[in-house]
Design a protein around this motif. Structure first.
Motif, PDB file in Angstrom:
ATOM      1  N   SER A  17      49.973  74.906  27.319  1.00 43.62           N
ATOM      2  CA  SER A  17      49.240  75.861  26.504  1.00 43.62           C
ATOM      3  C   SER A  17      49.616  77.308  26.790  1.00 43.62           C
ATOM      4  N   ALA A  18      50.408  77.531  27.821  1.00 40.91           N
ATOM      5  CA  ALA A  18      50.814  78.902  28.139  1.00 40.91           C
ATOM      6  C   ALA A  18      51.680  79.439  27.012  1.00 40.91           C
ATOM      7  N   GLN A  19      51.351  80.624  26.526  1.00 40.63           N
ATOM      8  CA  GLN A  19      52.090  81.196  25.410  1.00 40.63           C
ATOM      9  C   GLN A  19      53.278  81.994  25.912  1.00 40.63           C
ATOM     10  N   THR A  20      54.388  81.850  25.232  1.00 40.81           N
ATOM     11  CA  THR A  20      55.540  82.670  25.553  1.00 40.81           C
ATOM     12  C   THR A  20      55.357  84.024  24.883  1.00 40.81           C
ATOM     13  N   THR A  21      55.940  85.040  25.475  1.00 38.16           N
ATOM     14  CA  THR A  21      55.827  86.376  24.899  1.00 38.16           C
ATOM     15  C   THR A  21      57.117  86.714  24.156  1.00 38.16           C
ATOM     16  N   THR A  22      56.966  87.599  23.202  1.00 32.52           N
ATOM     17  CA  THR A  22      58.095  88.025  22.396  1.00 32.52           C
ATOM     18  C   THR A  22      57.847  89.444  21.915  1.00 32.52           C
ATOM     19  N   SER A  23      58.820  90.011  21.249  1.00 32.45           N
ATOM     20  CA  SER A  23      58.653  91.357  20.698  1.00 32.45           C
ATOM     21  C   SER A  23      59.465  91.477  19.417  1.00 32.45           C
ATOM     22  N   GLU A  37      56.521  98.765  16.677  1.00 29.57           N
ATOM     23  CA  GLU A  37      57.024  97.777  17.632  1.00 29.57           C
ATOM     24  C   GLU A  37      55.852  96.968  18.182  1.00 29.57           C
ATOM     25  N   TYR A  38      56.051  95.662  18.299  1.00 21.00           N
ATOM     26  CA  TYR A  38      55.019  94.753  18.809  1.00 21.00           C
ATOM     27  C   TYR A  38      55.551  93.991  20.009  1.00 21.00           C
ATOM     28  N   ALA A  39      54.700  93.761  21.007  1.00 17.52           N
ATOM     29  CA  ALA A  39      55.056  92.930  22.160  1.00 17.52           C
ATOM     30  C   ALA A  39      53.803  92.178  22.607  1.00 17.52           C
ATOM     31  N   GLY A  40      53.930  90.870  22.729  1.00 21.33           N
ATOM     32  CA  GLY A  40      52.800  90.057  23.140  1.00 21.33           C
ATOM     33  C   GLY A  40      53.072  88.591  22.944  1.00 21.33           C
ATOM     34  N   PRO A  41      52.023  87.781  22.912  1.00 18.58           N
ATOM     35  CA  PRO A  41      52.200  86.346  22.714  1.00 18.58           C
ATOM     36  C   PRO A  41      52.889  86.056  21.386  1.00 18.58           C
ATOM     37  N   ARG A  42      53.777  85.087  21.392  1.00 19.22           N
ATOM     38  CA  ARG A  42      54.549  84.757  20.191  1.00 19.22           C
ATOM     39  C   ARG A  42      53.649  84.505  18.977  1.00 19.22           C
ATOM     40  N   SER A  43      52.541  83.796  19.164  1.00 21.60           N
ATOM     41  CA  SER A  43      51.669  83.479  18.027  1.00 21.60           C
ATOM     42  C   SER A  43      51.070  84.736  17.405  1.00 21.60           C
ATOM     43  N   VAL A  44      50.792  85.745  18.221  1.00 21.65           N
ATOM     44  CA  VAL A  44      50.232  86.999  17.707  1.00 21.65           C
ATOM     45  C   VAL A  44      51.318  87.825  17.020  1.00 21.65           C
ATOM     46  N   VAL A  45      52.456  87.967  17.675  1.00 19.44           N
ATOM     47  CA  VAL A  45      53.554  88.744  17.094  1.00 19.44           C
ATOM     48  C   VAL A  45      54.033  88.104  15.794  1.00 19.44           C
ATOM     49  N   ASP A  46      54.052  86.774  15.740  1.00 16.97           N
ATOM     50  CA  ASP A  46      54.475  86.092  14.508  1.00 16.97           C
ATOM     51  C   ASP A  46      53.562  86.433  13.329  1.00 16.97           C
ATOM     52  N   THR A  47      52.283  86.668  13.593  1.00 18.71           N
ATOM     53  CA  THR A  47      51.362  87.071  12.530  1.00 18.71           C
ATOM     54  C   THR A  47      51.823  88.391  11.906  1.00 18.71           C
ATOM     55  N   MET A  79      46.129  90.528  23.776  1.00 18.50           N
ATOM     56  CA  MET A  79      47.210  90.698  24.755  1.00 18.50           C
ATOM     57  C   MET A  79      48.456  91.280  24.076  1.00 18.50           C
ATOM     58  N   LEU A  80      48.228  92.238  23.165  1.00 20.55           N
ATOM     59  CA  LEU A  80      49.285  92.817  22.343  1.00 20.55           C
ATOM     60  C   LEU A  80      49.430  94.304  22.634  1.00 20.55           C
ATOM     61  N   THR A  81      50.660  94.731  22.786  1.00 19.27           N
ATOM     62  CA  THR A  81      50.976  96.153  22.875  1.00 19.27           C
ATOM     63  C   THR A  81      51.789  96.501  21.641  1.00 19.27           C
TER      64      THR A  81
END
Length: 107
Positions: A17-23, A37-47, A79-81
């Protein structure tokens, strides 16, 4: 033995369940002289990636040419910057700083 097996399965499930981060970035400079620019969990950035219209999504950071400043913000709950970058065709360094009311100005 049954308890040990159950615990191992629980620990394995936690690891999955640990989310990978991406930007990435959404470039809308042609519309409003801004790129975010976005950086955070992949599921959030994908949105944000999927809702980047009318901009152009990139897995890289925003371009630096003609950038006059940015505004860095954090959403702790997601958990998004994200950093809203401002560009010279509309903004000056002073107006970019003035637009940064909810974050930290990045020169």
């Amino acid at each position: 033995m049954r308890i040990v097996t159950t615990l191992l399965l629980l620990f394995a499930a936690c690891g999955d369940s640990a989310q990978t981060t991406t930007s990435g970035s959404c470039d809308t400079r042609t519309v409003n002289s801004v790129c975010i620019e976005y950086a955070g969990p992949r599921s959030v950035v994908d949105t944000y990636k999927n809702s980047c219209a009318p901009g152009t999504w990139s897995d890289a950071t925003c371009p630096t040419a003609s950038r006059v400043g940015g505004c860095k913000m954090t959403d702790a709950g997601l958990m998004l910057t994200y950093t809203q970058q401002y560009y010279g065709s509309t903004f000056t360094a002073s107006s970019a700083m003035g637009a940064c009311t909810k974050g930290t100005f990045v020169p």
